[in-house]
Motif scaffolding. Structure first.
Motif, short mmCIF file in Angstrom:
data_model
loop_
_atom_site.label_atom_id
_atom_site.label_comp_id
_atom_site.label_asym_id
_atom_site.label_seq_id
_atom_site.Cartn_x
_atom_site.Cartn_y
_atom_site.Cartn_z
N LYS A 134 33.56 32.96 39.22
CA LYS A 134 33.25 32.96 37.79
C LYS A 134 34.15 33.86 36.98
O LYS A 134 34.16 33.78 35.76
CB LYS A 134 31.79 33.33 37.56
CG LYS A 134 31.40 34.73 37.98
CD LYS A 134 29.91 34.95 37.76
CE LYS A 134 29.48 36.37 38.13
NZ LYS A 134 30.13 37.40 37.34
N SER A 135 34.94 34.72 37.63
CA SER A 135 35.84 35.61 36.90
C SER A 135 36.99 36.02 37.81
O SER A 135 36.88 35.95 39.05
CB SER A 135 35.10 36.85 36.42
OG SER A 135 34.84 37.74 37.49
N PRO A 136 38.13 36.48 37.24
CA PRO A 136 39.23 36.96 38.08
C PRO A 136 38.81 38.11 38.99
O PRO A 136 39.26 38.17 40.14
CB PRO A 136 40.27 37.41 37.04
CG PRO A 136 39.99 36.58 35.82
CD PRO A 136 38.50 36.42 35.80
N ALA A 137 37.96 39.02 38.49
CA ALA A 137 37.53 40.15 39.31
C ALA A 137 36.73 39.68 40.51
O ALA A 137 36.91 40.20 41.63
CB ALA A 137 36.71 41.13 38.48
N ASP A 138 35.87 38.70 40.31
CA ASP A 138 35.10 38.16 41.44
C ASP A 138 36.02 37.50 42.45
O ASP A 138 35.86 37.67 43.67
CB ASP A 138 34.06 37.15 40.94
CG ASP A 138 32.94 37.80 40.17
OD1 ASP A 138 32.16 38.56 40.78
OD2 ASP A 138 32.83 37.57 38.96
N ALA A 139 37.00 36.74 41.96
CA ALA A 139 37.94 36.08 42.86
C ALA A 139 38.70 37.11 43.69
O ALA A 139 38.88 36.93 44.91
CB ALA A 139 38.92 35.23 42.05
N GLU A 140 39.15 38.17 43.06
CA GLU A 140 39.89 39.21 43.79
C GLU A 140 39.04 39.83 44.89
O GLU A 140 39.54 40.11 45.99
CB GLU A 140 40.35 40.29 42.80
CG GLU A 140 41.45 39.83 41.86
CD GLU A 140 41.78 40.87 40.81
OE1 GLU A 140 41.23 42.00 40.91
OE2 GLU A 140 42.56 40.57 39.89
N ARG A 141 37.77 40.06 44.62
CA ARG A 141 36.90 40.68 45.63
C ARG A 141 36.69 39.73 46.81
O ARG A 141 36.69 40.14 47.97
CB ARG A 141 35.57 41.08 45.00
CG ARG A 141 35.70 42.20 43.97
CD ARG A 141 34.36 42.59 43.39
NE ARG A 141 34.53 43.42 42.21
CZ ARG A 141 34.12 43.11 40.98
NH1 ARG A 141 33.48 41.96 40.78
NH2 ARG A 141 34.34 43.91 39.97
N PHE A 142 36.46 38.44 46.52
CA PHE A 142 36.28 37.48 47.61
C PHE A 142 37.55 37.39 48.46
O PHE A 142 37.48 37.35 49.70
CB PHE A 142 35.94 36.10 47.04
CG PHE A 142 34.48 35.90 46.72
CD1 PHE A 142 33.54 35.83 47.74
CD2 PHE A 142 34.05 35.78 45.41
CE1 PHE A 142 32.19 35.64 47.46
CE2 PHE A 142 32.71 35.59 45.12
CZ PHE A 142 31.77 35.52 46.15
N ILE A 143 38.70 37.37 47.82
CA ILE A 143 39.97 37.30 48.56
C ILE A 143 40.16 38.55 49.41
O ILE A 143 40.62 38.48 50.55
CB ILE A 143 41.14 37.08 47.58
CG1 ILE A 143 41.04 35.67 46.96
CG2 ILE A 143 42.48 37.25 48.28
CD1 ILE A 143 42.00 35.45 45.80
N ALA A 144 39.78 39.70 48.86
CA ALA A 144 39.90 40.95 49.62
C ALA A 144 39.02 40.94 50.85
O ALA A 144 39.33 41.61 51.86
CB ALA A 144 39.56 42.14 48.73
N LEU A 145 37.92 40.17 50.82
CA LEU A 145 37.03 40.08 51.98
C LEU A 145 37.52 39.07 53.01
O LEU A 145 36.97 39.00 54.11
CB LEU A 145 35.61 39.71 51.54
CG LEU A 145 34.77 40.81 50.91
CD1 LEU A 145 33.39 40.26 50.53
CD2 LEU A 145 34.61 41.99 51.85
N GLY A 146 38.51 38.26 52.62
CA GLY A 146 39.04 37.30 53.58
C GLY A 146 39.06 35.86 53.13
O GLY A 146 39.50 34.98 53.88
#
Length: 443
Positions: A192-204
């Motif tokens: 839903k947001s760039p910040a959420d996307a970055e966190r998901f990507i950081a988790l794998g």
């Protein structure tokens, strides 16, 4: 990929099974079999052999937020059935309310079950019996064994309205190998947001399978039936006001506190007492989030000295009524519509807040407490438009309420500004449907 993270997770679940069973067994509806928690139940399908789309929403808030998506899926995929699973009984009730609102032709293709416990056997049985052509997880519902069971059966998995707050991200970082393994089973993640996307990507989560589509919460549209219920309730409230008595310039002051949590009601009642010193006719419509707390909140309100009536008991609002307890399920939108100002709960206590878009879409000035981190993405544009105001405590809340009722034209302007923000931010639904359509094309 190494199997040990999911195996260790499953072993921990088995070790905790007595506590898990006690905790989840309470979230039940008499008309449902508890066997659903073990993945048991009849196979889905009908005489026409309609394929099944599966959407999982944790509880009532997620079902309400997913409502536009639910309607769109039923309309766009007329030859499919839609299964909605929830974790909680209140979520199940919200699905029932939603089903009653749908046209018969749509409602007949909508099913509900409780999601199984995430034990390997339960997950496998559930997916085998439902055999969905697409699994859709709403927000942050990442159950490792269910996702693994989908992958084993070739079921594409989408995470929509993907949300990962900073607090949740910190927790998941501690089990990063397990989360990386779970996210490897996700075919497409709509953040839903760039910040959420970055966190998901950081988790794998693979970046190439991640998209930023915006928040589905902005797709909320006022329900005509809810608006009519709210209009009738407001008419009853105004009729109850004593003729000739002084009230706010816009009529009897009515504010709605929705989705309130344990630890908040005392502050809300304190703010209401302060408001009534200036506006003795002021009415608080109080809507606790969890039905098991209805009786306790009613008792707390009466103990605080307020004449309190309960919607579930069809008690009339009179001039003496100070608190109207919205102790029914599925009517929060209608109750928001009956008020002038909305306070959204889960925010005076450190729980991250609740959906602020619903009252904003109705053109209501929205107040919340300081804890709103779970809804930062939708809150920021509302705050920028002065349609949402955060308050620190009961005193600040009372001051904000008094200012709103002292200045009704300004309050209405701010509410209208929020309504305009919601309309401007729409578009996530079409982007989400496009992504899901691609998964169905290749499934």
């Amino acid at each position: 990929m190494a199997r040990w993270p999911r195996c260790a997770y499953s072993a921990a679940l088995y070790a905790l099974s007595p506590w898990v069973i006690r905790r989840v067994w309470r979230e039940q509806v008499p008309t449902y079999s508890r066997g659903q928690r073990l993945g048991l139940g009849p196979e889905l399908g009908d005489s026409a052999g309609a394929a099944t789309l599966w959407l999982h929403c944790a509880s009532v808030g997620e079902v309400r937020a997913a409502r536009p998506l639910i309607g769109a899926l039923l309309e766009r995929y007329a030859d499919h059935r839609l299964l909605i699973t929830t974790m909680t009984a209140t979520g199940a009730e919200q699905v029932r309310v939603l089903t009653n609102d749908l046209l018969p032709a749509l409602a007949s293709r909508l099913d509900h079950r409780f999601i199984p416990l995430d034990w390997p056997g339960s997950a496998r049985r559930f997916v085998a019996r439902v055999h969905p052509v697409l699994a859709i997880m709403f927000e942050t519902e990442l159950w490792p064994n269910l996702l693994h069971a989908c992958r084993r059966r070739g079921v594409p998995v989408a995470v929509v309205n993907g949300r990962l707050s900073p607090r949740a991200f910190e927790r998941y970082q501690r089990i990063k190998p397990l989360m990386r393994q779970a996210l490897a089973n996700v075919s497409w993640l709509a953040a839903k947001s760039p910040a959420d996307a970055e966190r998901f990507i950081a988790l794998g989560m693979p970046a190439e399978r991640t998209a930023i589509v915006g928040s589905l919460k902005f797709e909320s549209r006022p329900d005509a039936a809810a608006l009519e219920v709210g209009k009738r309730l407001r008419a009853d409230v105004e009729t109850s006001a004593e003729t000739g008595s002084e009230a706010a310039p816009g009529g009897r002051p009515v504010w709605v506190a929705g989705s309130t949590r344990d630890g908040e009601e005392a502050a809300l009642l304190e703010a209401h007492a302060t408001l009534r010193q200036r506006y003795p006719e002021a009415l608080l419509v109080l809507v606790p989030r969890h039905p098991q707390r209805f009786d306790a909140v009613a008792a707390e309100s009466r103990k605080a000295g307020f004449v309190t009536v309960r919607r579930s008991q069809k008690e009339p609002v009179t001039a003496a009524t100070a608190v109207y307890l919205g102790d029914t399920l599925g009517e929060l939108g209608a109750l928001y519509a009956a008020g002038d100002v909305a306070f959204v709960g889960g925010s005076l206590v450190p729980l991250g807040g609740q959906n602020v878009v619903e009252p904003a879409s109705l053109g209501r000035l929205v107040l919340t407490g300081p804890s709103l981190e779970n809804f930062d993405d939708v809150a920021e544009p509302l705050k920028a438009a002065e349609a949402l105001e955060q308050v620190a405590d009961a005193r600040a809340l009372a001051e904000a309420l008094i200012h709103a009722f002292d200045n009704p034209i300004e309050a209405r302007r701010r509410g209208s500004a929020g309504q305009a923000v919601v309309a401007e931010q729409r578009g996530a639904l079409e982007r989400t449907l496009a992504g899901l359509g691609r998964l169905l094309t290749f499934s």
